[in-house]
Design a protein around this motif. Structure first.
Motif, PDB file in Angstrom:
ATOM      1  N   MET A 282     -10.883  13.936   7.762  1.00 54.08           N
ATOM      2  CA  MET A 282     -11.653  14.286   6.564  1.00 54.08           C
ATOM      3  C   MET A 282     -11.176  13.568   5.297  1.00 54.08           C
ATOM      4  O   MET A 282     -11.995  12.995   4.578  1.00 54.08           O
ATOM      5  CB  MET A 282     -11.637  15.802   6.358  1.00 54.08           C
ATOM      6  CG  MET A 282     -12.490  16.253   5.203  1.00 54.08           C
ATOM      7  SD  MET A 282     -14.245  16.032   5.472  1.00 54.08           S
ATOM      8  CE  MET A 282     -14.603  17.482   6.408  1.00 54.08           C
ATOM      9  N   PRO A 283      -9.870  13.542   4.988  1.00 53.19           N
ATOM     10  CA  PRO A 283      -9.445  12.829   3.782  1.00 53.19           C
ATOM     11  C   PRO A 283      -9.799  11.338   3.810  1.00 53.19           C
ATOM     12  O   PRO A 283     -10.171  10.766   2.784  1.00 53.19           O
ATOM     13  CB  PRO A 283      -7.921  13.020   3.750  1.00 53.19           C
ATOM     14  CG  PRO A 283      -7.684  14.254   4.541  1.00 53.19           C
ATOM     15  CD  PRO A 283      -8.742  14.262   5.608  1.00 53.19           C
ATOM     16  N   ILE A 284      -9.716  10.713   4.980  1.00 54.22           N
ATOM     17  CA  ILE A 284     -10.065   9.292   5.080  1.00 54.22           C
ATOM     18  C   ILE A 284     -11.558   9.100   4.822  1.00 54.22           C
ATOM     19  O   ILE A 284     -11.966   8.173   4.110  1.00 54.22           O
ATOM     20  CB  ILE A 284      -9.655   8.707   6.447  1.00 54.22           C
ATOM     21  CG1 ILE A 284      -8.127   8.599   6.526  1.00 54.22           C
ATOM     22  CG2 ILE A 284     -10.293   7.338   6.673  1.00 54.22           C
ATOM     23  CD1 ILE A 284      -7.591   8.154   7.861  1.00 54.22           C
ATOM     24  N   MET A 285     -12.395   9.976   5.369  1.00 55.93           N
ATOM     25  CA  MET A 285     -13.838   9.844   5.175  1.00 55.93           C
ATOM     26  C   MET A 285     -14.228  10.078   3.719  1.00 55.93           C
ATOM     27  O   MET A 285     -15.065   9.356   3.172  1.00 55.93           O
ATOM     28  CB  MET A 285     -14.594  10.805   6.101  1.00 55.93           C
ATOM     29  CG  MET A 285     -14.496  10.437   7.562  1.00 55.93           C
ATOM     30  SD  MET A 285     -14.998   8.727   7.906  1.00 55.93           S
ATOM     31  CE  MET A 285     -16.709   8.765   7.416  1.00 55.93           C
ATOM     32  N   ILE A 286     -13.638  11.063   3.088  1.00 51.11           N
ATOM     33  CA  ILE A 286     -13.933  11.306   1.666  1.00 51.11           C
ATOM     34  C   ILE A 286     -13.472  10.115   0.838  1.00 51.11           C
ATOM     35  O   ILE A 286     -14.180   9.658  -0.068  1.00 51.11           O
ATOM     36  CB  ILE A 286     -13.297  12.629   1.194  1.00 51.11           C
ATOM     37  CG1 ILE A 286     -14.011  13.801   1.869  1.00 51.11           C
ATOM     38  CG2 ILE A 286     -13.356  12.753  -0.325  1.00 51.11           C
ATOM     39  CD1 ILE A 286     -13.357  15.141   1.663  1.00 51.11           C
ATOM     40  N   SER A 287     -12.306   9.570   1.176  1.00 52.27           N
ATOM     41  CA  SER A 287     -11.803   8.378   0.480  1.00 52.27           C
ATOM     42  C   SER A 287     -12.732   7.186   0.693  1.00 52.27           C
ATOM     43  O   SER A 287     -12.957   6.395  -0.221  1.00 52.27           O
ATOM     44  CB  SER A 287     -10.400   8.024   0.968  1.00 52.27           C
ATOM     45  OG  SER A 287      -9.506   9.060   0.700  1.00 52.27           O
ATOM     46  N   TYR A 288     -13.271   7.067   1.911  1.00 57.82           N
ATOM     47  CA  TYR A 288     -14.207   5.980   2.223  1.00 57.82           C
ATOM     48  C   TYR A 288     -15.417   6.029   1.294  1.00 57.82           C
ATOM     49  O   TYR A 288     -15.795   5.025   0.685  1.00 57.82           O
ATOM     50  CB  TYR A 288     -14.630   6.080   3.688  1.00 57.82           C
ATOM     51  CG  TYR A 288     -15.745   5.143   4.097  1.00 57.82           C
ATOM     52  CD1 TYR A 288     -15.495   3.787   4.297  1.00 57.82           C
ATOM     53  CD2 TYR A 288     -17.043   5.604   4.300  1.00 57.82           C
ATOM     54  CE1 TYR A 288     -16.512   2.920   4.685  1.00 57.82           C
ATOM     55  CE2 TYR A 288     -18.061   4.752   4.682  1.00 57.82           C
ATOM     56  CZ  TYR A 288     -17.789   3.406   4.873  1.00 57.82           C
ATOM     57  OH  TYR A 288     -18.805   2.558   5.250  1.00 57.82           O
ATOM     58  N   PHE A 289     -16.020   7.211   1.160  1.00 59.23           N
ATOM     59  CA  PHE A 289     -17.207   7.323   0.314  1.00 59.23           C
ATOM     60  C   PHE A 289     -16.862   7.184  -1.166  1.00 59.23           C
ATOM     61  O   PHE A 289     -17.641   6.617  -1.928  1.00 59.23           O
ATOM     62  CB  PHE A 289     -17.963   8.623   0.601  1.00 59.23           C
ATOM     63  CG  PHE A 289     -18.768   8.533   1.858  1.00 59.23           C
ATOM     64  CD1 PHE A 289     -19.914   7.754   1.920  1.00 59.23           C
ATOM     65  CD2 PHE A 289     -18.366   9.190   3.006  1.00 59.23           C
ATOM     66  CE1 PHE A 289     -20.647   7.640   3.088  1.00 59.23           C
ATOM     67  CE2 PHE A 289     -19.096   9.093   4.179  1.00 59.23           C
ATOM     68  CZ  PHE A 289     -20.240   8.317   4.224  1.00 59.23           C
ATOM     69  N   ALA A 290     -15.708   7.677  -1.572  1.00 60.74           N
ATOM     70  CA  ALA A 290     -15.277   7.482  -2.963  1.00 60.74           C
ATOM     71  C   ALA A 290     -15.075   5.994  -3.245  1.00 60.74           C
ATOM     72  O   ALA A 290     -15.461   5.494  -4.310  1.00 60.74           O
ATOM     73  CB  ALA A 290     -13.989   8.259  -3.229  1.00 60.74           C
ATOM     74  N   PHE A 291     -14.496   5.289  -2.272  1.00 58.46           N
ATOM     75  CA  PHE A 291     -14.288   3.851  -2.428  1.00 58.46           C
ATOM     76  C   PHE A 291     -15.631   3.113  -2.495  1.00 58.46           C
ATOM     77  O   PHE A 291     -15.815   2.218  -3.322  1.00 58.46           O
ATOM     78  CB  PHE A 291     -13.435   3.310  -1.282  1.00 58.46           C
ATOM     79  CG  PHE A 291     -13.145   1.844  -1.409  1.00 58.46           C
ATOM     80  CD1 PHE A 291     -12.135   1.405  -2.249  1.00 58.46           C
ATOM     81  CD2 PHE A 291     -13.889   0.906  -0.721  1.00 58.46           C
ATOM     82  CE1 PHE A 291     -11.869   0.058  -2.400  1.00 58.46           C
ATOM     83  CE2 PHE A 291     -13.631  -0.443  -0.862  1.00 58.46           C
ATOM     84  CZ  PHE A 291     -12.624  -0.869  -1.701  1.00 58.46           C
TER      85      PHE A 291
END
Length: 191
Positions: free
Chosen positions: A59-68
């Motif tokens: 989950m943190p990686i996916m949220i970071s992906y969309f934020a990026f």
């Protein structure tokens, strides 16, 4: 619950970019609608993986992906934050760190819990660093290719831009790879 949230997040990003694509296309702003179209594709990748594979996402990686994606595509390319000068370097620093977290997640999936104590912290460091830096290199190859084949200006500063980007990618990767190695060493010493 996690799966539903990621489906909603991916769908929302795709819809947001589709609206931008339509808006900028109707205004005749080629660069912006092309970026928004690319954003739709980037948003569809996790959605397709969620719906059609059994891959479990961090989950943190996916949220970071969309934020990026939001920071680079919408803020950077469409709203023009890249003209700030430091924005591109900042995002490359973050991408180096984000790819390092992806490498750590892959490492944890590819190794068994009970064998991790036998793996050298130096190997963890090198794997995380190499994975992340390789991702940065692939991105720079993409930028170079788009500039050569489609007359784009992704490498605005030429060789200087490429080197600054790679240094920023490597710096972000070094920070996270070092933290991963230290944690691995501590875990190794405790057992």
């Amino acid at each position: 619950m996690k799966r539903k949230f990621l489906i909603i997040l991916s769908t929302a990003y795709v819809i947001f970019m589709a609206c931008l694509c339509f808006y900028y296309f109707s205004k005749g702003e080629t660069h912006s609608y092309q970026v928004a179209f690319g954003g739709m594709l980037c948003g569809l990748v996790p959605l397709c993986l969620i719906l059609f594979t059994k891959i479990k996402f961090n989950m943190p990686i996916m949220i970071s992906y969309f934020a990026f994606l939001f920071a680079s595509q919408y803020l950077g390319s469409i709203l023009g934050f890249y003209h700030l000068g430091w924005w591109d370097t900042f995002l490359h620093l973050l991408s180096g760190a984000l790819l390092s977290f992806v490498a750590i997640a892959l490492y944890e999936r590819m190794t068994h819990q009970h064998t991790r104590n036998d793996i050298s912290y130096w190997l963890v460091f090198l794997f995380v660093l190499a994975f992340s830096v390789f991702g940065g290199v692939v991105w720079e190859i993409y930028e170079f290719s788009m500039d050569q084949f489609f007359n784009m200006t992704l490498q605005g500063g030429g060789n200087f831009d490429t080197m600054v980007d790679l240094i920023a990618d490597t710096t972000g990767a070094l920070i996270i790879a070092t933290i991963a190695a230290v944690k691995t060493k501590k875990r190794f010493n405790m057992s």
